[in-house]
Each structure stands twice: as C-alpha cells, then as structure tokens.
Scaffold this motif. Structure first.
Motif, PDB file in Angstrom:
ATOM      1  N   PHE A 144      -7.513  -5.790 -10.686  1.00 36.82           N
ATOM      2  CA  PHE A 144      -7.520  -5.137 -11.087  1.00 36.82           C
ATOM      3  C   PHE A 144      -8.948  -4.220 -11.491  1.00 36.82           C
ATOM      4  CE2 PHE A 144      -3.166  -7.882 -12.309  1.00 36.82           C
ATOM      5  CZ  PHE A 144      -2.871  -6.157 -11.738  1.00 36.82           C
ATOM      6  N   PHE A 145      -9.374  -5.211 -11.386  1.00 39.35           N
ATOM      7  CA  PHE A 145     -11.150  -4.214 -11.653  1.00 39.35           C
ATOM      8  C   PHE A 145     -11.232  -3.637 -10.605  1.00 39.35           C
ATOM      9  CE2 PHE A 145     -15.842  -4.180 -10.959  1.00 39.35           C
ATOM     10  CZ  PHE A 145     -15.491  -3.754 -12.120  1.00 39.35           C
ATOM     11  N   LEU A 146     -11.285  -4.640  -9.071  1.00 38.75           N
ATOM     12  CA  LEU A 146     -11.178  -3.024  -8.025  1.00 38.75           C
ATOM     13  C   LEU A 146     -10.399  -1.891  -8.404  1.00 38.75           C
ATOM     14  CD1 LEU A 146     -12.580  -2.551  -5.143  1.00 38.75           C
ATOM     15  CD2 LEU A 146     -10.297  -4.279  -4.172  1.00 38.75           C
ATOM     16  N   TYR A 147      -9.124  -2.440  -8.789  1.00 42.81           N
ATOM     17  CA  TYR A 147      -8.111  -1.242  -8.431  1.00 42.81           C
ATOM     18  C   TYR A 147      -8.620   0.263 -10.106  1.00 42.81           C
ATOM     19  CZ  TYR A 147      -3.337   1.109  -9.575  1.00 42.81           C
ATOM     20  OH  TYR A 147      -2.940   2.302  -9.505  1.00 42.81           O
ATOM     21  N   ASN A 148      -9.633  -1.264 -10.937  1.00 40.46           N
ATOM     22  CA  ASN A 148     -10.202   0.438 -11.971  1.00 40.46           C
ATOM     23  C   ASN A 148     -11.363   1.368 -10.706  1.00 40.46           C
ATOM     24  OD1 ASN A 148      -9.856   1.040 -14.209  1.00 40.46           O
ATOM     25  ND2 ASN A 148     -12.024   0.046 -14.592  1.00 40.46           N
ATOM     26  N   GLN A 149     -12.138   0.585 -10.210  1.00 43.79           N
ATOM     27  CA  GLN A 149     -12.553   1.619  -9.676  1.00 43.79           C
ATOM     28  C   GLN A 149     -12.246   2.544  -8.956  1.00 43.79           C
ATOM     29  OE1 GLN A 149     -16.230   1.022 -10.541  1.00 43.79           O
ATOM     30  NE2 GLN A 149     -15.603   0.075 -11.905  1.00 43.79           N
TER      31      GLN A 149
ATOM     32  N   THR B  55      -4.953   6.578  -4.450  1.00 33.69           N
ATOM     33  CA  THR B  55      -4.840   5.139  -4.717  1.00 33.69           C
ATOM     34  C   THR B  55      -3.923   4.089  -4.215  1.00 33.69           C
ATOM     35  OG1 THR B  55      -5.518   6.344  -7.019  1.00 33.69           O
ATOM     36  CG2 THR B  55      -4.648   4.090  -7.239  1.00 33.69           C
ATOM     37  N   PHE B  56      -2.849   4.926  -4.651  1.00 35.54           N
ATOM     38  CA  PHE B  56      -1.522   3.725  -3.504  1.00 35.54           C
ATOM     39  C   PHE B  56      -1.707   3.623  -1.682  1.00 35.54           C
ATOM     40  CE2 PHE B  56       1.829   2.967  -0.873  1.00 35.54           C
ATOM     41  CZ  PHE B  56       2.765   1.864  -2.173  1.00 35.54           C
ATOM     42  N   TYR B  57      -2.836   4.371  -1.362  1.00 32.55           N
ATOM     43  CA  TYR B  57      -3.337   3.692   0.663  1.00 32.55           C
ATOM     44  C   TYR B  57      -4.030   3.056   0.454  1.00 32.55           C
ATOM     45  CZ  TYR B  57      -0.201   8.238   1.677  1.00 32.55           C
ATOM     46  OH  TYR B  57       0.334   8.776   1.679  1.00 32.55           O
ATOM     47  N   ALA B  58      -5.254   2.701  -1.006  1.00 32.77           N
ATOM     48  CA  ALA B  58      -6.356   2.113  -1.402  1.00 32.77           C
ATOM     49  C   ALA B  58      -6.380   1.353  -1.747  1.00 32.77           C
ATOM     50  CB  ALA B  58      -7.558   3.144  -1.557  1.00 32.77           C
ATOM     51  N   ALA B  59      -4.898   0.881  -2.868  1.00 35.33           N
ATOM     52  CA  ALA B  59      -4.599  -0.128  -3.243  1.00 35.33           C
ATOM     53  C   ALA B  59      -4.114  -1.249  -2.288  1.00 35.33           C
ATOM     54  CB  ALA B  59      -3.884  -0.434  -4.778  1.00 35.33           C
ATOM     55  N   VAL B  60      -3.242  -1.146  -1.058  1.00 33.94           N
ATOM     56  CA  VAL B  60      -3.098  -1.473  -0.343  1.00 33.94           C
ATOM     57  C   VAL B  60      -3.455  -1.929   1.028  1.00 33.94           C
ATOM     58  CG1 VAL B  60      -0.448  -1.491   1.311  1.00 33.94           C
ATOM     59  CG2 VAL B  60      -0.195  -0.600  -1.196  1.00 33.94           C
ATOM     60  N   THR B  61      -4.386  -1.258   0.983  1.00 33.95           N
ATOM     61  CA  THR B  61      -5.163  -1.667   2.811  1.00 33.95           C
ATOM     62  C   THR B  61      -5.430  -2.601   2.724  1.00 33.95           C
ATOM     63  OG1 THR B  61      -4.954   0.904   3.032  1.00 33.95           O
ATOM     64  CG2 THR B  61      -6.734  -0.286   4.180  1.00 33.95           C
ATOM     65  N   PRO B  62      -6.415  -3.364   1.291  1.00 36.72           N
ATOM     66  CA  PRO B  62      -7.389  -4.580   1.760  1.00 36.72           C
ATOM     67  C   PRO B  62      -6.208  -5.997   1.193  1.00 36.72           C
ATOM     68  CG  PRO B  62      -7.494  -2.931   0.008  1.00 36.72           C
ATOM     69  CD  PRO B  62      -6.812  -2.329   0.128  1.00 36.72           C
ATOM     70  N   LEU B  63      -4.897  -5.125   1.014  1.00 38.95           N
ATOM     71  CA  LEU B  63      -3.677  -6.873   1.166  1.00 38.95           C
ATOM     72  C   LEU B  63      -3.329  -6.790   2.620  1.00 38.95           C
ATOM     73  CD1 LEU B  63      -1.840  -6.260  -2.311  1.00 38.95           C
ATOM     74  CD2 LEU B  63      -3.374  -7.391  -1.781  1.00 38.95           C
ATOM     75  N   LEU B  64      -3.148  -5.528   3.236  1.00 36.71           N
ATOM     76  CA  LEU B  64      -2.320  -5.615   4.869  1.00 36.71           C
ATOM     77  C   LEU B  64      -3.728  -6.439   5.653  1.00 36.71           C
ATOM     78  CD1 LEU B  64      -1.462  -1.663   4.704  1.00 36.71           C
ATOM     79  CD2 LEU B  64       0.279  -4.705   4.196  1.00 36.71           C
TER      80      LEU B  64
END
Length: 411
Positions: free
Chosen positions: A198-203, A213-222
C-alpha cells in the motif's frame, strides 16, 4: 295451331336476331380478318374464345395488382417485425438495468428500517416502489457501454482471484501440510507485505497519472506470479532448506514450529502472501476506484448490482475450470504438478490481459464522473506524507471503518 305457329315464328325471329348480333360483333372483332373460307359458326366460336381470353387477361391484371399489394403489405409487415424486434431488444436491455436499480433501491429502503425489530408484519409483504424507464439517466445504451467493460474487468479479476486462492491453499495445506503455518503467514508475513504494498501504491498514485495507476498496481503482481511459476516452483527442492523443521524440533517450542515451517517453505509462503494481495489491491481498491470514476451516483444504482452478478458467474466458471485442469493430474511429487501450475498461472495472465484491454477501452472512451474535471486552472496542493495520511485515517471515523472492513476481509 295458330298459337304454335306464332311461338315458332318468335323462336325463329329470336334465333335470327342472335345470329345477326354475333355476326355484327364478329365483324368488329379481329376474327373478321380471317380468310373467307371460314364459315360463320366458326367465326362466332372464335369470337367467344377471344372474349374469354380478354376476360382472363383482365383477371391476370387484377391478380398482378393484388400480388403487388400483397408484396407491399408483406414488406410493411417485415418492417414492422424488425421494428418490434428492435423494441424487444431495447426492452430487454432496459429491463435488466431497471432490475439492478430496483435491487439497489430495495436495499437502501431496507437499510432505513434497520432500527426496527421487524421490517414488516408477519404475513404482509413490505412493498417498495420500483423505478421506471424515466428514472434511468442517461439512456440504457450509454449505461450498457459502461457496464460491459466494467463487467469484463470484474469477471476477469474474480476469475483470477479464485485460481490464486485455490493455488495458494493447495500449496500450503496439501503440498506441505502446513496448517500450523497459517497464523504466522497472516500475522508476520501477509500483514507487513500488504502495508508495504500500500505504501508502494501510494507512491504510484502520486507519481503517475490516474489512468496508469491500475496498470502499475497489477503489473508487479503478474510479474511475481510468472517468476514463481517459471523459476521458483521448479527449483523449490533446491531453494528450500530441507529438514530444517526436523532438526529444530527438539529445541524450538511446539508453538513456534509453524514459523519454522514458514521459513523452510519460504517460496510457497511468499506466493501465499502475494496471492492474498490480489483481492485487496486489484478488486477492493483498483476496480472499485475505476468504477467510481466511470459511473455517477445515479448510474451506480443500475450498474453496480449487475457487476455483482458478473463476479458471481466468474466464481462458477473458475471453479469448473480448475476442476477440469486438476482432473488430468494423477498425483505424485510436486514437480509433476508443474505443467498444471503453468496452465493455471497462464490463465491468470490471459485474464489480466483481457482486463487491461477493457481498461484501455475505458481510457479511450474518456468516461469521467460529472464534477471530476477541474474548472479553471488547477491549484497545486501540498502533498501529505504517509504519516499525515495515517493521521487523517485515524481522525475520520467513516474512512477508518471502511479500512477495518477491507483489512478484515483480507485477514
């Protein structure tokens, strides 16, 4: 005798009159142009046939006119049927949206009655007024244009969530038999990883435009799921410290053996915690933030209930898909499960690509909620630090309660 002679003369006169009449008509007709060797009786019969043919031609003309009129009537009926079919399709689309809106309205009405011990008297149904077509704003076509891409994203996200949950549970419960690992995974590993993410998501939200934002949040998980399926899972026999729990069983208290097994199977533990992030990051935050940006409050009354149907249908499809994949697995060591792991993680990647395509369609459409677009020059606001945002969370009861709900769902 005189009477019979008189009648006979009248009959002869009448027959002569008819003969002269047919002869006169025959001279007027085209039969009169025939050669002279044709006798009068033949001419009369030909004339009668000519009259019959002309009458039949008039009947043909009438039949042709009737056929043209019937053709026009058939065209009008076909056009009317097409119009009726279009009205039926429109009515079905409107009915579905009205159903979703009525559900939302019913829920809100029941929430108003939550202080009562009983919403209605026993045996008497409590009627709630339903919405009408005039209550839908904008038109149903515009709502469906927003509902379809959002429904696809929610379907794929729920489909991936079901696969990931079954994978992480099978690795911990079935593969290593680590029931005692769950408390340590949830408290000492999953919670710190969630807070860090969540700290990373805030950044990410501070540094990137909102549409990325959506692409950047999903890509590390994939990226992690792909790395685990291709590299970590096949090499887990060499990466795990085999026999660690057996060597420490005599020195470590029994209550801490779960923590030792978490360290011993660290790749599976890491996958378990990252898979837990999918539901919170992708669905609870990423998807619903996108849905709130796309739909207004009035549109949400019709769209959001139908999105729930899409997610529930995804759970059914994903469950049957996992059952079909595992049906070919004959058991054995974990390395024999590697091809099936690749198929399941590959399905997650395909579903995520479909999600991103639907998200790109929404970005190209430019759907923004009314009031989101700033008027006039944008005023720069000082950015709050992470500690200041935690203070806001602590001081705002509504946001604090929502946070507790999300964390409780994840735990």
């Amino acid at each position: 005798n005189s009477f019979s002679r008189t009648n006979k003369m009248k009959i002869q006169n009448s027959s002569d009159f008819k003969s002269r009449l047919f002869a006169r008509e025959s001279r007027r007709s085209p039969v009169s142009n025939l050669p002279g060797q044709i006798n009068t009786s033949t001419r009369i019969s030909l004339h009668k046939r000519l009259i019959a043919c002309s009458a039949s031609s008039e009947n043909c003309d009438d039949s042709r006119k009737l056929g043209e009129e019937e053709g026009k009537n058939n065209k009008n009926e076909i056009h009317k049927m097409d119009k009726d079919n279009g009205q039926i399709e429109k009515s079905v689309a409107e009915l579905t949206l009205l159903l979703g809106s009525s559900w939302a309205k019913t829920d809100s009405h029941f929430l108003e009655k939550r202080r009562r011990k009983r919403w209605w008297k026993r045996g008497v149904n409590h009627k709630v007024p339903l919405d009408t077509i005039s209550d839908l704003n904008p038109q149903p076509v515009a709502l469906w244009m927003k509902l379809l891409p959002l429904g696809i994203i929610f379907f794929c996200a729920s489909f991936n969530l079901t696969i990931l949950q079954n994978l992480k549970d099978s690795l911990i419960y079935t593969a290593v038999g680590g029931q005692e690992m769950i408390p340590f995974l949830g408290t000492w590993l999953a919670l710190p990883i969630t807070v860090s993410y969540f700290f990373l998501y805030n950044q990410i939200t501070e540094r990137l435009p909102s549409k990325y934002t959506f692409y950047a949040a999903v890509t590390p998980l994939l990226a992690f799921f792909t790395f685990f399926a291709v590299v970590l899972f096949p090499a887990h026999m060499w990466l795990h410290p085999q026999g660690l729990s057996a060597n420490l069983s005599g020195t470590v208290p029994v209550g801490l053996m779960g923590l030792v097994r978490v360290v011993e199977n660290w790749t599976f533990s890491l996958f378990f915690c990252v898979a837990e992030l999918w539901g919170t990051v992708v669905i609870s935050i990423g998807f619903w933030t996108l849905a709130n940006e796309v739909c207004s409050v009035e549109e949400a009354k019709s769209v959001y209930p139908l999105l729930g149907i899409s997610a529930n249908f995804a759970l059914i499809v994903a469950g049957n898909y996992i059952k079909w994949i595992n049906g070919a697995y004959k058991g054995g060591n974990l390395l024999a499960f590697h091809p099936f792991m690749l198929k399941l993680v590959g399905s997650v990647l395909v579903g995520s690509i479909v999600m991103m395509l639907a998200k790109s369609f929404i970005d190209r459409a430019g759907w923004v909620k009314e009031g989101d677009a700033p008027k006039g020059p944008k005023q720069s606001k000082p950015k709050k630090s992470f500690r200041e945002q935690l203070d806001v969370l602590r001081q705002t009861p509504r946001i604090r309660n929502l946070t507790i709900l999300v964390i409780g769902y994840g735990v």
